[in-house]
Design a protein around this motif. Structure first.
Motif, PDB file in Angstrom:
ATOM      1  N   SER A 170       0.814  -1.228   0.000  1.00 49.76           N
ATOM      2  CA  SER A 170       0.000   0.000   0.000  1.00 49.76           C
ATOM      3  C   SER A 170       0.841   1.267   0.000  1.00 49.76           C
ATOM      4  CB  SER A 170      -0.975   0.052   1.179  1.00 49.76           C
ATOM      5  OG  SER A 170      -0.348   0.557   2.332  1.00 49.76           O
ATOM      6  N   CYS A 171       0.129   2.394  -0.125  1.00 45.78           N
ATOM      7  CA  CYS A 171       0.806   3.692  -0.126  1.00 45.78           C
ATOM      8  C   CYS A 171       1.500   3.937   1.204  1.00 45.78           C
ATOM      9  CB  CYS A 171      -0.182   4.819  -0.428  1.00 45.78           C
ATOM     10  SG  CYS A 171      -1.739   4.741   0.457  1.00 45.78           S
ATOM     11  N   THR A 172       0.865   3.535   2.271  1.00 40.88           N
ATOM     12  CA  THR A 172       1.449   3.825   3.573  1.00 40.88           C
ATOM     13  C   THR A 172       2.486   2.795   4.009  1.00 40.88           C
ATOM     14  OG1 THR A 172       0.946   4.365   5.872  1.00 40.88           O
ATOM     15  CG2 THR A 172      -0.401   2.679   4.872  1.00 40.88           C
TER      16      THR A 172
ATOM     17  N   SER B  28       0.807  -2.179  -7.292  1.00 42.84           N
ATOM     18  CA  SER B  28      -0.551  -1.627  -7.331  1.00 42.84           C
ATOM     19  C   SER B  28      -1.113  -1.584  -5.917  1.00 42.84           C
ATOM     20  CB  SER B  28      -1.471  -2.433  -8.255  1.00 42.84           C
ATOM     21  OG  SER B  28      -2.218  -3.399  -7.560  1.00 42.84           O
ATOM     22  N   CYS B  29      -2.370  -1.149  -5.809  1.00 41.92           N
ATOM     23  CA  CYS B  29      -3.028  -1.120  -4.505  1.00 41.92           C
ATOM     24  C   CYS B  29      -3.321  -2.541  -4.028  1.00 41.92           C
ATOM     25  CB  CYS B  29      -4.347  -0.359  -4.588  1.00 41.92           C
ATOM     26  SG  CYS B  29      -4.155   1.370  -4.981  1.00 41.92           S
ATOM     27  N   ALA B  30      -3.498  -3.434  -4.957  1.00 40.72           N
ATOM     28  CA  ALA B  30      -3.786  -4.843  -4.665  1.00 40.72           C
ATOM     29  C   ALA B  30      -4.857  -4.980  -3.573  1.00 40.72           C
ATOM     30  CB  ALA B  30      -2.510  -5.599  -4.340  1.00 40.72           C
ATOM     31  N   ALA B  31      -4.597  -5.793  -2.550  1.00 43.50           N
ATOM     32  CA  ALA B  31      -5.663  -6.133  -1.603  1.00 43.50           C
ATOM     33  C   ALA B  31      -5.859  -5.102  -0.502  1.00 43.50           C
ATOM     34  CB  ALA B  31      -5.390  -7.488  -0.978  1.00 43.50           C
ATOM     35  N   CYS B  32      -5.146  -3.990  -0.565  1.00 48.17           N
ATOM     36  CA  CYS B  32      -5.353  -2.940   0.442  1.00 48.17           C
ATOM     37  C   CYS B  32      -6.823  -2.577   0.541  1.00 48.17           C
ATOM     38  CB  CYS B  32      -4.522  -1.718   0.091  1.00 48.17           C
ATOM     39  SG  CYS B  32      -4.860  -0.307   1.137  1.00 48.17           S
ATOM     40  N   LEU B  33      -7.515  -2.569  -0.596  1.00 47.88           N
ATOM     41  CA  LEU B  33      -8.953  -2.296  -0.535  1.00 47.88           C
ATOM     42  C   LEU B  33      -9.747  -3.426  -1.154  1.00 47.88           C
ATOM     43  CD1 LEU B  33     -10.225   0.422  -3.028  1.00 47.88           C
ATOM     44  CD2 LEU B  33      -8.218  -1.017  -3.371  1.00 47.88           C
TER      45      LEU B  33
HETATM   46  S1  SF4 Z   1      -6.231   1.520  -1.976  1.00 44.85           S
HETATM   47 FE1  SF4 Z   1      -4.682   1.380  -0.374  1.00 44.85          FE
HETATM   48  S2  SF4 Z   1      -2.760   1.530  -1.478  1.00 44.85           S
HETATM   49 FE2  SF4 Z   1      -4.316   2.257  -2.850  1.00 44.85          FE
HETATM   50  S3  SF4 Z   1      -4.352   4.464  -2.536  1.00 44.85           S
HETATM   51 FE3  SF4 Z   1      -5.932   3.579  -1.211  1.00 44.85          FE
HETATM   52  S4  SF4 Z   1      -4.926   3.263   0.735  1.00 44.85           S
HETATM   53 FE4  SF4 Z   1      -3.317   3.565  -0.760  1.00 44.85          FE
END
Ligand code: SF4
Lengths: 433, 184
Positions: A304-306, A368-373
């Motif tokens: 994820s981004c964080t 990618s964002c993958a399973a974060c969401l």
């Molecule tokens: S889905 Fe997750 S990784 Fe993607 S931008 Fe949102 S918080 Fe960040």
């Protein structure tokens, strides 16, 4: 009247000498970012409202980053990226990072920074709530919906209510096993998930100054989990070095005035912060990692981004080197630059890639964002049943990573790596001392 | 002003911290709200992410909800910036949310889209209503009445947000007030 950092940025962007909390001001937007989930809807509203042949206010200032639903067989997701492509072509937007090309980047917030779109003193809006991450660069950055974004596309402006500022200072030094994620989870645990609603969160103090740019990004990324409108940190040499390496564009940072009014202020002794975990199903459900030693996990997730930046992986590798994971452990680099870094960066003479392979992790080839969401059912690492997952991501609401039966614990890369190795929630000090 | 000041209908009662993943789970974000069929679809999935056992806002196999008012506790709409969330509630036929407080982006998206009125209640109402109760909100009087029990509760005024939603959202309002030109 002395002004806070946020007030000074908004004053400048609205052409005023002074603004205060509660003022509604029209700000000129420096950058608008959108992605594949909200871009098509934004474009739809833009066309409906400004006409089929309308032109965006400034193609140079629009940044489009497909990142959410990329590596899936879902047709609508592909259609959505096609809508972005068509729009970019028609409008002549230079900052587009297309899937399947060498320009592809991955998670928008990290990509924005890596591509030099986050510059001190500026105003950035994005159709994604974690746009607040760019506040780490001394920007006013916040998430908006499609309608607001379409309004910006047509006019370059947005009406903003100036938020009051909350101040968080960390004095001294963080212990070596404490990461930015522990810091922000600690703060959110203190103020609650709505503690900063409508407010700016300003972070400072010696310990924050010592954080790397990526760690500062982790802190600002999660202000939205405290309800915050934006997060912001002073610009310094660390900021300038990062930004200048990535863009030639000039920028002008702001410094908060001495004596500026804060609606809330709290000082922390940095040395007292401990590895912190948010239990299901809320980011403010705080506990110390060491208190949760009897919680068994069935999987671990780093991404994820964080929590999927290169330093996050370096930290995870420090713990995983020479060890094996006890549960399924999914690793997703946030961007292609980070994916590349996994092959070049080393810990103890071995590449991160080699360390993770030897540890038995499942490494996503794609950023990618993958399973974060959660996302479509075939998303890498998605929770599809009653899993207990420890994750470096930023949200653990019911169903956030897929199935509503899943339980997600949020923690730092150190804590997630340590827990992956033992199969239960583990304070990283068990490995780092 | 075109909108009526009264909203009458059944209420659907929820707790605190209802996040946007519960309002519209991420797997449905591939739907684009400006495409009419997909707008309708989003409505049919409104609140489908609630934990099991909390009932359905939109009955299975249907596109519209029997509830025009969502009544919730604190921090309604927290989480993602997805405008799909107020749109799903509005597309399903929801007219208003009454909650103790809202996450900022959700509130702003309600106003910008004009999909539904996000009304704040100064007191906790979730124990005063049951799902299925008939209620009436009066936006001029800033009150909600539970028509089953006959009890009336004060609401906070919508303030600046009201005329924007009455107009039908940010663009309609911007045109009405001359902030942007009339014809596209
Ligand atoms: S889905 Fe997750 S990784 Fe993607 S931008 Fe949102 S918080 Fe960040």
């Amino acid at each position: 009247m002395p002004m806070t950092m946020t007030e000074k940025i908004l004053a400048r962007a609205s052409g005023r000498t002074e603004v205060g909390p509660g003022d509604n001001v029209w700000v000129n937007v420096d950058t608008l970012m959108t992605h594949d989930v909200c871009g098509p809807g934004t474009i739809g509203i833009f066309k409906r409202e400004f006409g089929k042949n309308a032109k965006v206010w400034d193609p140079e200032k629009v940044v489009i980053i497909p990142d959410h639903y990329i590596f899936t067989s879902d047709d609508k997701c592909h259609r959505n990226v096609d809508i972005l492509r068509e729009f970019v072509r028609e409008q002549g937007i230079p900052n587009y990072y297309d899937v399947g090309t060498k320009d592809y980047k991955g998670v928008c917030h990290v990509a924005l920074a890596q591509e030099g779109h986050t510059r001190p003193g500026e105003v950035l809006f994005g159709t994604d709530s974690h746009t607040c991450m760019a506040g780490a660069f001394n920007q006013f950055a916040t998430g908006i919906g499609n309608t607001d974004a379409a309004f910006i596309l047509g006019t370059g402006k947005l009406l903003v209510k100036v938020p009051p500022t909350m101040r968080f200072d960390f004095d001294g030094e963080f212990p070596p096993y404490v990461m930015a994620k522990d810091v922000i989870l600690h703060v959110i645990g203190d103020i609650g998930v709505a503690g900063a609603t409508y407010k700016a969160m300003e972070f400072g103090g010696d310990a924050i100054k010592r954080l790397t740019m990526e760690e500062r990004m982790t802190v600002c990324n999660m202000v939205i989990e405290g309800g915050g409108k934006n997060g912001v940190i002073d610009a310094d040499e660390t900021t300038f070095e990062y930004v200048r390496a990535r863009t030639q564009k000039p920028f002008e940072p702001v410094v908060g005035d001495p004596g500026a009014a804060h609606v809330f202020a709290k000082r922390y002794d940095a040395s007292t912060i401990e590895p912190t975990v948010a239990r299901p199903h809320s980011p403010d459900n705080k506990a110390r990692a060491r208190e949760l030693g009897d919680v068994r996990v069935t999987r671990a997730y780093i991404g994820s981004c964080t929590g999927g930046k290169i330093t996050d992986f370096i930290n995870a590798a420090e713990i995983m080197r020479g060890r094996r994971v006890a549960v399924d452990t999914f690793l997703v680099p946030a961007t292609t630059e980070i994916a590349e870094g996994l092959r070049t960066e080393k810990v103890g003479g071995e590449t991160l890639h080699a360390i993770f392979e030897a540890a038995g992790c499942k490494l996503s080839a794609d950023a990618s964002c993958a399973a974060c969401l959660g996302g479509p059912k075939d998303t890498f690492g998605r929770i599809n049943g009653p899993e207990v997952c420890i994750s470096t991501t930023n949200r653990n609401f019911p169903g956030r990573m897929g199935s509503k039966e899943g339980q997600v614990y949020l923690a730092s890369p150190y804590t997630v790596a340590a827990s992956a190795v033992t199969g239960r929630i583990t304070d990283p000090r068990e490995f780092l001392q | 002003m075109t909108a009526s000041s009264k909203i009458r209908g059944k209420v659907f009662v929820l707790g605190d911290n209802i996040d946007t993943d519960q309002i519209i789970p991420a797997e449905y974000l591939n739907l684009v709200p400006t495409i009419p069929e997909e707008y309708e679809k989003l409505g049919s999935y409104a609140l489908i992410g609630l934990p099991d056992g909390q009932g359905r806002f939109v009955p299975e196999g249907e596109a519209k909800t029997p509830y025009s008012i969502v009544l919730a506790g604190r921090n309604f709409g927290c989480g993602s910036s997805r405008e799909h969330a107020p749109i799903a509630l509005g597309a399903a036929g929801g007219k208003a949310v009454v909650a103790e407080s809202y996450a900022r982006i959700f509130f702003r998206n309600c106003v910008a889209t004009g999909e539904l009125y996000p009304v704040e209640s100064p007191v906790r109402l979730v124990d005063e209503f049951q799902t299925g109760d008939e209620a009436e909100i009066d936006l001029d009087e800033n009150a909600i009445t539970n028509l089953r029990s006959g009890t009336r509760f004060e609401l906070n005024a919508l303030g600046d947000a009201r005329p924007v939603i009455d107009a039908g959202g940010l663009f309609a309002y911007a045109r009405e007030t001359g902030m942007i030109p009339h014809s596209a």
